[in-house]
Design a protein around this motif. Structure first.
Motif, short mmCIF file in Angstrom:
data_model
loop_
_atom_site.label_atom_id
_atom_site.label_comp_id
_atom_site.label_asym_id
_atom_site.label_seq_id
_atom_site.Cartn_x
_atom_site.Cartn_y
_atom_site.Cartn_z
N THR A 33 1.31 6.77 -6.85
CA THR A 33 0.16 7.61 -7.21
C THR A 33 0.49 9.09 -7.06
O THR A 33 0.17 9.90 -7.94
N TYR B 155 2.19 1.83 -3.46
CA TYR B 155 1.09 2.29 -4.33
C TYR B 155 0.79 3.77 -4.12
O TYR B 155 0.61 4.53 -5.07
N LEU C 73 0.82 -1.21 0.00
CA LEU C 73 0.00 0.00 0.00
C LEU C 73 0.86 1.26 0.00
O LEU C 73 0.54 2.25 -0.68
#
Length: 513
Positions: free
Chosen positions: A22, A18, A15
């Motif tokens: 992003t 990610y 996570l």
């Protein structure tokens, strides 16, 4: 022993990766990212790519400090539309009124500056690093000359040009350099190049005449350059004589962020003072400003001269001296008197309403002292700064008076009524007779046509230059003491009504939304 896999730790690490990817992706597609630029809510400014872009208080108004940014602006506009960025909102912004800055046709954040044409009325390279802007027929002396307004490298005052004017009858005369005085040690300078005109040729000069410039006496015709020579003096008995205009104003290179209302105010107040015509040299201006100028151009009030300088950052103040020299010759034999102002400056008589009545009074005053007013080449006016007003509520005023006061507050010439007590003797501006001046500096008379011509310094109690900007503590100025000066308020009703009328007409035209 079997090793236990910690799935919880793997999921948390995944996570985090990610989220980081992003964030990196979002920053890479924003045109002015937080890593490369800083946005200040209080100062409304972007710093991007080493350039500082100030965003004005109103959405859509942008100040670009670097004028050589047309291509960058287009890329930024494209990126802004692609990412659908919203215009910044200013809290407490009042609803637009009829005298607020004229609305833009689009809601783009960045104004696109209109780049001057490279073809129409621009510089022609007549020799290596020698660029000619215009040429005029000058018969103010016993002999006639062609005067060429040009930009060339400095330090050529005592050198022959090596260039020759070739006239229609194949007569040839050599050009002579004349380096003007206000070049401020820059690499390039404004020159007036002069060619003597044979008497047989001078008799035939009329209107606009083609002139061939040869790089040497033996040069082949393929190396010739062709320019146009303007003849302002109309021949007696030609049937095309016209009466000379009384007053005109020349505005040296106009560039940067300009409020259209300020421009309309400048033109309308100058017309009330007596100006019949304006010549604007446009360097980089917004589309809104060009629409205002073209509106007046259609009325015959304004002449627009595209000013595309062939050299960059190597000449004083965007070639201001060359623009002044061109405008002086351009108005010769067309207008009696020409003022050379910026759009935040006005030559204002103190007791007279117009320049015409002021000059009548001044000539009577000077004649009584034995001054030969027919030998005046230039009137020079001392300047004072008018400070930013501190608005106060009008006491015991009617609703109509309060509304009119709010309207007046939008005009710098009506709202700023406190000026510096001291007048500057250095930052002066002039009203000149073009037929009596050979070279005009920015703040002084450099050279007159005849020795008996002179510059008359006008006393501030008779007339002065109103300069509407923050006081500058340079040269001989003092910014510590102020006095009330409400001289321009005598124009308030006419100025407000005329400006409203113009803005309404601009709003109703198809090319101004």
């Amino acid at each position: 022993m079997v090793r236990v896999i910690n799935f919880k730790r793997i999921i948390i690490m995944g996570l985090c990766v990610y989220i980081l990817l992003t964030v990196y992706f979002l920053l890479s597609i924003v045109p002015m990212d937080l890593a490369g630029g800083q946005y200040s809510e209080s100062g409304h400014s972007w710093h991007h790519g080493g350039k500082r872009i100030n965003i004005a208080e109103k959405p859509g108004d942008v100040i670009i400090e670097d004028n050589s940014v047309n291509s960058r602006l287009k890329r930024l506009q494209h990126a802004e539309r692609k990412t659908k960025l919203l215009k910044p909102k200013t809290s407490g912004t009042p609803r637009p009124t009829r005298l607020r800055t004229v609305k833009r046709r689009t809601g783009d954040l960045f104004q696109e500056f209109v780049k001057p044409s490279k073809v129409h009325l621009n510089f022609t390279e007549i020799a290596p690093d020698v660029f000619a802007f215009s040429a005029f027929f000058d018969d103010r002396y016993d002999s006639s000359f062609v005067r060429v307004v040009a930009i060339a490298p400095s330090g050529r005052a005592k050198r022959n040009t090596g260039l020759y004017c070739v006239f229609n009858n194949n007569d040839t005369t050599e050009m002579v350099y004349y380096e003007t005085c206000e070049n401020h040690l820059q690499a390039n300078a404004y020159y007036m190049l002069s060619c003597p005109v044979p008497e047989s040729v001078a008799m035939k000069f009329d209107g606009i005449n083609p002139l061939t410039i040869a790089p040497s006496k033996t040069a082949s015709p393929s190396r010739y350059k062709l320019i146009s020579v303007i003849t302002n003096r109309l021949r007696i008995g030609s049937g095309h004589e016209r009466q000379m205009g009384r007053f005109a104003v020349c505005i040296p290179p106009l560039f940067g962020k300009i409020n259209p209302l300020r421009l309309v105010e400048f033109i309308e107040l100058s017309r009330l003072l007596g100006s019949n015509h304006f010549t604007f040299y446009t360097y980089f201006v917004s589309e809104d400003v060009m629409r205002v100028l073209k509106y007046y151009e259609r009325q015959g009030v304004v002449t627009i001269m595209p000013w595309y300088i062939p050299v960059k950052k190597k000449i004083w103040y965007k070639g201001q001296s060359a623009a002044v020299g061109d405008c002086l010759l351009r108005n010769m034999h067309i207008n009696h008197l020409v003022a050379f102002n910026d759009i935040d400056e006005f030559i204002v008589p103190r007791y007279n309403s117009t320049w015409s009545t002021f000059l009548e009074y001044l000539h009577q005053q000077q004649s009584s002292r034995g001054v030969k007013t027919g030998n005046i080449a230039v009137y020079r006016f001392k300047s004072a700064f008018f400070e930013v007003p501190r608005h106060t509520k009008a006491q015991n005023a009617s609703v109509e008076q309060q509304r009119f006061q709010l309207t007046m507050d939008k005009f710098v010439s009506l709202s700023r009524t406190r000026r510096t007590t001291k007048f500057s003797r250095i930052r002066t501006k002039m009203l000149a007779y073009p037929t009596r001046v050979f070279e005009l500096g920015i703040h002084h008379l450099s050279k007159q046509i005849k020795e008996e011509y002179f510059c008359l310094d006008v006393k501030p109690e008779v007339a002065s230059l109103h300069h509407y900007r923050m006081c500058d503590r340079v040269y001989d100025m003092s910014c510590d003491e102020y006095v009330q000066d409400k001289t321009t308020l005598k124009f308030k009703y006419s100025l407000v009504n005329n400006t409203i009328r113009v803005l309404k007409q601009l709003k109703n035209t198809d090319d101004f939304v």
